[in-house]
Design a protein around this motif. Structure first.
Motif, PDB file in Angstrom:
ATOM      1  N   LEU A 194       0.824  -1.213   0.000  1.00 32.05           N
ATOM      2  CA  LEU A 194       0.000   0.000   0.000  1.00 32.05           C
ATOM      3  C   LEU A 194       0.856   1.261   0.000  1.00 32.05           C
ATOM      4  CD1 LEU A 194      -2.857  -0.937   2.497  1.00 32.05           C
ATOM      5  CD2 LEU A 194      -2.859  -1.084   0.007  1.00 32.05           C
ATOM      6  N   ALA A 195       2.121   1.123   0.365  1.00 29.84           N
ATOM      7  CA  ALA A 195       3.003   2.291   0.414  1.00 29.84           C
ATOM      8  C   ALA A 195       3.820   2.400  -0.872  1.00 29.84           C
ATOM      9  CB  ALA A 195       3.931   2.197   1.620  1.00 29.84           C
ATOM     10  N   ASP A 196       3.597   1.487  -1.813  1.00 26.37           N
ATOM     11  CA  ASP A 196       4.377   1.473  -3.043  1.00 26.37           C
ATOM     12  C   ASP A 196       3.522   2.005  -4.193  1.00 26.37           C
ATOM     13  OD1 ASP A 196       6.895  -0.433  -4.374  1.00 26.37           O
ATOM     14  OD2 ASP A 196       5.271   0.292  -5.669  1.00 26.37           O
ATOM     15  N   SER A 197       4.018   3.000  -4.890  1.00 25.34           N
ATOM     16  CA  SER A 197       3.171   3.673  -5.874  1.00 25.34           C
ATOM     17  C   SER A 197       2.827   2.783  -7.072  1.00 25.34           C
ATOM     18  CB  SER A 197       3.820   4.965  -6.346  1.00 25.34           C
ATOM     19  OG  SER A 197       5.048   4.665  -6.955  1.00 25.34           O
ATOM     20  N   VAL A 198       3.587   1.721  -7.293  1.00 26.42           N
ATOM     21  CA  VAL A 198       3.239   0.806  -8.383  1.00 26.42           C
ATOM     22  C   VAL A 198       2.367  -0.331  -7.869  1.00 26.42           C
ATOM     23  CG1 VAL A 198       4.143  -0.809 -10.102  1.00 26.42           C
ATOM     24  CG2 VAL A 198       5.328   1.347  -9.670  1.00 26.42           C
ATOM     25  N   LEU A 199       2.693  -0.859  -6.694  1.00 26.35           N
ATOM     26  CA  LEU A 199       2.012  -2.056  -6.188  1.00 26.35           C
ATOM     27  C   LEU A 199       0.683  -1.754  -5.492  1.00 26.35           C
ATOM     28  CD1 LEU A 199       5.159  -3.913  -4.823  1.00 26.35           C
ATOM     29  CD2 LEU A 199       3.885  -4.415  -6.910  1.00 26.35           C
ATOM     30  N   VAL A 200       0.409  -0.479  -5.238  1.00 30.10           N
ATOM     31  CA  VAL A 200      -0.812  -0.150  -4.510  1.00 30.10           C
ATOM     32  C   VAL A 200      -2.060  -0.544  -5.311  1.00 30.10           C
ATOM     33  CG1 VAL A 200      -0.900   2.252  -5.325  1.00 30.10           C
ATOM     34  CG2 VAL A 200      -2.014   1.640  -3.191  1.00 30.10           C
ATOM     35  N   ILE A 201      -1.991  -0.401  -6.631  1.00 36.64           N
ATOM     36  CA  ILE A 201      -3.153  -0.754  -7.458  1.00 36.64           C
ATOM     37  C   ILE A 201      -3.395  -2.272  -7.448  1.00 36.64           C
ATOM     38  CG2 ILE A 201      -4.103  -0.750  -9.820  1.00 36.64           C
ATOM     39  CD1 ILE A 201      -4.410   1.899  -8.400  1.00 36.64           C
ATOM     40  N   PRO A 202      -2.363  -3.102  -7.699  1.00 37.83           N
ATOM     41  CA  PRO A 202      -2.590  -4.543  -7.554  1.00 37.83           C
ATOM     42  C   PRO A 202      -3.161  -4.930  -6.187  1.00 37.83           C
ATOM     43  CG  PRO A 202      -0.496  -4.156  -8.616  1.00 37.83           C
ATOM     44  CD  PRO A 202      -1.049  -2.804  -8.285  1.00 37.83           C
ATOM     45  N   ALA A 203      -2.724  -4.257  -5.127  1.00 45.27           N
ATOM     46  CA  ALA A 203      -3.268  -4.564  -3.800  1.00 45.27           C
ATOM     47  C   ALA A 203      -4.760  -4.257  -3.751  1.00 45.27           C
ATOM     48  CB  ALA A 203      -2.522  -3.774  -2.731  1.00 45.27           C
ATOM     49  N   LEU A 204      -5.139  -3.097  -4.256  1.00 44.23           N
ATOM     50  CA  LEU A 204      -6.563  -2.733  -4.273  1.00 44.23           C
ATOM     51  C   LEU A 204      -7.359  -3.665  -5.190  1.00 44.23           C
ATOM     52  CD1 LEU A 204      -6.247   1.158  -4.356  1.00 44.23           C
ATOM     53  CD2 LEU A 204      -7.334  -0.163  -2.539  1.00 44.23           C
ATOM     54  N   VAL A 205      -6.719  -4.091  -6.289  1.00 43.53           N
ATOM     55  CA  VAL A 205      -7.373  -5.031  -7.203  1.00 43.53           C
ATOM     56  C   VAL A 205      -7.659  -6.342  -6.475  1.00 43.53           C
ATOM     57  CG1 VAL A 205      -6.962  -6.522  -9.217  1.00 43.53           C
ATOM     58  CG2 VAL A 205      -6.547  -4.063  -9.372  1.00 43.53           C
ATOM     59  N   PHE A 206      -6.697  -6.795  -5.683  1.00 44.39           N
ATOM     60  CA  PHE A 206      -6.898  -8.045  -4.947  1.00 44.39           C
ATOM     61  C   PHE A 206      -8.136  -7.949  -4.050  1.00 44.39           C
ATOM     62  CE2 PHE A 206      -6.347 -11.012  -1.448  1.00 44.39           C
ATOM     63  CZ  PHE A 206      -6.007 -12.175  -2.115  1.00 44.39           C
ATOM     64  N   THR A 264     -12.776   1.403  -0.566  1.00 48.31           N
ATOM     65  CA  THR A 264     -11.500   0.793  -0.181  1.00 48.31           C
ATOM     66  C   THR A 264     -10.357   1.800  -0.308  1.00 48.31           C
ATOM     67  OG1 THR A 264     -11.447  -0.109  -2.406  1.00 48.31           O
ATOM     68  CG2 THR A 264     -12.058  -1.615  -0.648  1.00 48.31           C
ATOM     69  N   VAL A 265     -10.436   2.650  -1.333  1.00 45.00           N
ATOM     70  CA  VAL A 265      -9.400   3.669  -1.508  1.00 45.00           C
ATOM     71  C   VAL A 265      -9.415   4.626  -0.323  1.00 45.00           C
ATOM     72  CG1 VAL A 265      -8.632   5.598  -2.947  1.00 45.00           C
ATOM     73  CG2 VAL A 265      -9.489   3.514  -4.023  1.00 45.00           C
ATOM     74  N   TYR A 266     -10.603   5.039   0.069  1.00 51.24           N
ATOM     75  CA  TYR A 266     -10.739   5.978   1.179  1.00 51.24           C
ATOM     76  C   TYR A 266     -10.138   5.385   2.451  1.00 51.24           C
ATOM     77  CZ  TYR A 266     -13.067   9.241   4.416  1.00 51.24           C
ATOM     78  OH  TYR A 266     -13.328  10.174   5.371  1.00 51.24           O
ATOM     79  N   VAL A 267     -10.446   4.112   2.716  1.00 50.97           N
ATOM     80  CA  VAL A 267     -10.019   3.490   3.970  1.00 50.97           C
ATOM     81  C   VAL A 267      -8.546   3.072   3.929  1.00 50.97           C
ATOM     82  CG1 VAL A 267     -10.383   1.502   5.490  1.00 50.97           C
ATOM     83  CG2 VAL A 267     -12.341   2.705   4.541  1.00 50.97           C
ATOM     84  N   TYR A 290      -5.379   7.554  -6.590  1.00 52.02           N
ATOM     85  CA  TYR A 290      -6.364   8.635  -6.607  1.00 52.02           C
ATOM     86  C   TYR A 290      -7.321   8.390  -7.763  1.00 52.02           C
ATOM     87  CZ  TYR A 290      -7.747  13.578  -5.883  1.00 52.02           C
ATOM     88  OH  TYR A 290      -8.422  14.743  -5.605  1.00 52.02           O
ATOM     89  N   THR A 291      -8.477   7.771  -7.463  1.00 46.85           N
ATOM     90  CA  THR A 291      -9.406   7.374  -8.527  1.00 46.85           C
ATOM     91  C   THR A 291     -10.419   8.486  -8.815  1.00 46.85           C
ATOM     92  OG1 THR A 291     -10.932   6.402  -6.949  1.00 46.85           O
ATOM     93  CG2 THR A 291      -9.253   4.943  -7.851  1.00 46.85           C
ATOM     94  N   LEU A 292     -11.232   8.259  -9.853  1.00 47.41           N
ATOM     95  CA  LEU A 292     -12.176   9.294 -10.286  1.00 47.41           C
ATOM     96  C   LEU A 292     -13.192   9.661  -9.211  1.00 47.41           C
ATOM     97  CD1 LEU A 292     -12.968   8.508 -14.001  1.00 47.41           C
ATOM     98  CD2 LEU A 292     -12.262  10.702 -13.048  1.00 47.41           C
ATOM     99  N   VAL A 293     -13.808   8.662  -8.592  1.00 45.64           N
ATOM    100  CA  VAL A 293     -14.816   8.979  -7.581  1.00 45.64           C
ATOM    101  C   VAL A 293     -14.151   9.614  -6.368  1.00 45.64           C
ATOM    102  CG1 VAL A 293     -16.560   8.026  -6.019  1.00 45.64           C
ATOM    103  CG2 VAL A 293     -16.454   7.258  -8.379  1.00 45.64           C
ATOM    104  N   TYR A 294     -12.913   9.215  -6.092  1.00 45.88           N
ATOM    105  CA  TYR A 294     -12.193   9.842  -4.984  1.00 45.88           C
ATOM    106  C   TYR A 294     -11.951  11.318  -5.290  1.00 45.88           C
ATOM    107  CZ  TYR A 294      -9.343  10.061  -0.832  1.00 45.88           C
ATOM    108  OH  TYR A 294      -8.881  10.366   0.418  1.00 45.88           O
TER     109      TYR A 294
END
Lengths: 301, 299
Positions: A161-173, A242-245, A256-260
């Protein structure tokens, strides 16, 4: 966004509608109608119109035409949010659908325990994403289960979650974990409807398991897969809880997604006109993608 | 706020007469090796799916302080102090109450209003009926985030920010519920209602004593879905319930996380929020997993 059943016109009854009947009917519908006018029809129009104003909480409102959309096009934050949202969707929808299809095929037959597995797989779907977010924050933490597992597999460890590349795969999981049960149920329902004779015939003709799946089951599942794809894409585009939390849009806007962004602009900076423009952009994106899916997945052979 | 997403598979239909029931599907016997592979894959899938729930419960019963993985997954040292802290916090109890009010009132409201409207759409005739019904249905196409902003403005202009009614009122206009009610009631034979009307029952009486008992299955299904939807809702309570006192469990737990509350308390709150979800799921179980697709997909 859910049901696509078109009820046929029922045969006209012989009784003529009386004024009294019409009166009571309208009376029964009135509470719903009033709420719909105020909270659905009105906002549906206003939501688009607001995108052309500079409405802010506590400020004057003026018509600014396409200014908000011009601002959006020139706003690097917006394009970054679009990119993040699209990448997230491109990863989460196919993976979630693969998991849905796999688990639907595995629990298709009525063996002992099939129902229990179906129930287990659907449980995350009805669980609040905030709770999921809280637990997964711990799962992905430095030295937590995920980073230990990754270290064991020789993959990048540390906090994803602290990695700018890996954060998306984590959220995808998390997204796949929470959504695949829904697609599984839709596909299961469709699988139950496929006439057994079709597969038996293929079996008699000596088709292998793979051939039966590829040439009998899959074509039959096509409409259901298309339906799941549309729903899951819509849900993915709207990723927020999930992004918010878990990340708050970080690190450095990497999640930083669209709805966010819409939430940020509308309810942190109170720029509701700009937020509405983002809402319209999101809607347009959803429709465009749905049309693309209609042309690719949805076309009949 | 958004429409409840009822899986098409879950929409109940009245039981079919025996001659229309589908013959049970008797498949080819699965081979032994396939059965074994299937079992292994399913168990792995189930383990991954259930792991977060297990972690949530186990970690919530830990004493406050740092826990290191993998020891943290063992059920000891066991301590309920997080629960003492959470139940001792006035705000958390208040959030439980808020969430209950939001969910239960919305369920009752949606069921009442949508069944009334659904009955009228299904069994009554009046000019403009089709147009009105389709305009309701068209609202399913309008994305939530487009309507959310004006809805918030309306609520805040009416002084509904930080109030229960401001939270609840907009969610009562539920197009999907009206649609499902109409579909279900339309499939009931007209004779049921005609007889009562010929006996001189008032329309309200017909609704209360004939329609409501007949639509119990759909009331139960929708009730479970609407309840779960509101219980888990996040974005709408986040923008309407701005004061600490008006948070729901989801927005409250999210705020606790940002205040760096110890993990065991955060997860104790999560377990408390999860228990009703789990109970609603057990009750509504058969609607999810046994429902045969009755809508949504016409292949």
């Amino acid at each position: 966004m859910e049901m696509v059943v078109l009820p046929g016109r029922r045969a006209r009854r012989l009784r003529r509608p009386s004024a009294r009947e019409a009166g009571t009917a309208l009376l029964f519908i009135l509470p719903c109608l009033a709420l719909f006018v105020v909270f659905r029809f009105g906002p549906a129009i206003a939501g688009v119109v607001l995108g052309f104003t500079d409405y802010t909480i506590g400020g004057d409102t003026g018509w600014v035409g396409l200014e908000n959309f011009r601002r959006l096009v020139d706003d690097p934050t917006f394009w970054s949010a679009v990119r993040v949202t699209v990448v997230f969707t491109l990863l989460s929808v196919p993976l979630s659908m693969l998991a849905s299809l796999g688990m639907a095929l595995l629990t298709r037959r009525a063996f002992r325990g099939a129902k229990i597995f179906r129930s287990i797989f659907f449980l995350p779907v009805v669980t609040s994403l905030v709770l999921a977010g809280v637990v997964f924050t711990w799962v992905f933490a430095e030295g937590g289960p995920w980073s230990s597992l990754m270290a064991g597999l020789g993959l990048p460890a540390g906090s994803w979650l602290a990695d700018s590349v890996l954060v998306i795969p984590a959220l995808v999981f998390v997204s796949v974990w929470s959504r695949f049960g829904y697609g599984m149920l839709i596909l299961l329902a469709r699988l139950q409807e496929i006439p057994a004779e079709l597969e038996e015939a293929a079996r008699t003709d000596g088709a292998s398991a793979w051939q039966r799946f590829r040439y009998v089951t899959l074509p039959q599942l096509r409409p259901a897969l298309f339906f799941v794809a549309i729903i899951e894409t819509t849900v993915s585009f709207q990723v927020f809880d999930t992004v918010y939390v878990m990340t708050g849009g970080g690190p450095v806007r990497a999640s930083y997604t669209l709805v966010y962004m819409l939430y940020d602009q509308g309810f942190r900076y109170f720029d509701l006109g700009y937020a509405s423009a983002i809402g319209v952009a999101l809607f347009v994106m959803t429709v465009v993608v749905a049309l693309i899916q209609r042309l690719t997945l949805g076309r009949e052979k | 706020m958004t429409e409840t997403l009822v899986p098409p598979a879950a929409a109940p239909t009245p039981p079919l007469p025996p001659e229309h029931r589908r013959r049970p599907y008797r498949p080819h016997r699965a081979s032994r090796s396939w059965q074994l592979i299937r079992a292994v894959l399913l168990v792995i899938g189930a383990a991954i799916t259930l792991f977060p729930f297990y972690a949530m419960v186990v970690l919530s019963f830990k004493p406050t302080g740092p826990v290191t993985f993998p020891d943290s997954l063992l059920p000891w040292p066991f301590s309920a102090e997080a629960y003492d802290a959470v139940f001792g916090a006035k705000s958390v109890l208040r959030w439980v109450w808020n969430t209950l009010v939001y969910s239960v009132v919305s369920v009752v409201g949606v069921l009442l209003l949508s069944s009334l409207a659904g009955y009228a759409f299904a069994k009554k005739r009046f000019p403009g009926k089709e147009t009105m019904f389709w305009s309701f249905l068209a609202m399913l196409m309008v994305p939530y985030h487009v309507t959310m902003i004006p809805t918030f403005i309306i609520i805040s202009e009416l002084g509904g920010v930080d109030t229960y009614w401001g939270l609840i009122l907009p969610t009562l206009a539920n197009a999907q519920a009206v649609f499902l009610m109409r579909q279900f009631i339309a499939s009931l034979p007209d004779s049921l209602f005609e007889a009562a009307r010929l006996d001189g029952c008032s329309e309200w009486r017909v609704y209360v004593s004939i329609v409501l008992p007949l639509i119990k299955p759909i009331l139960a299904t929708l009730g479970v879905f609407v309840f779960l939807w509101h219980w888990n809702d996040f974005l709408w309570p986040l923008i309407v319930g701005q004061s600490t006192d008006m948070r729901t469990l989801t927005t409250g737990i999210a705020s606790l996380q940002q205040e760096n509350v110890p993990l065991n308390m955060l997860l104790a709150g999560s377990v408390i929020a999860f228990v009703p979800i789990f109970m609603a799921y057990l009750v509504g179980q058969r609607y999810f997993t046994e429902g045969v697709a009755s809508s949504g997909i016409k292949g």
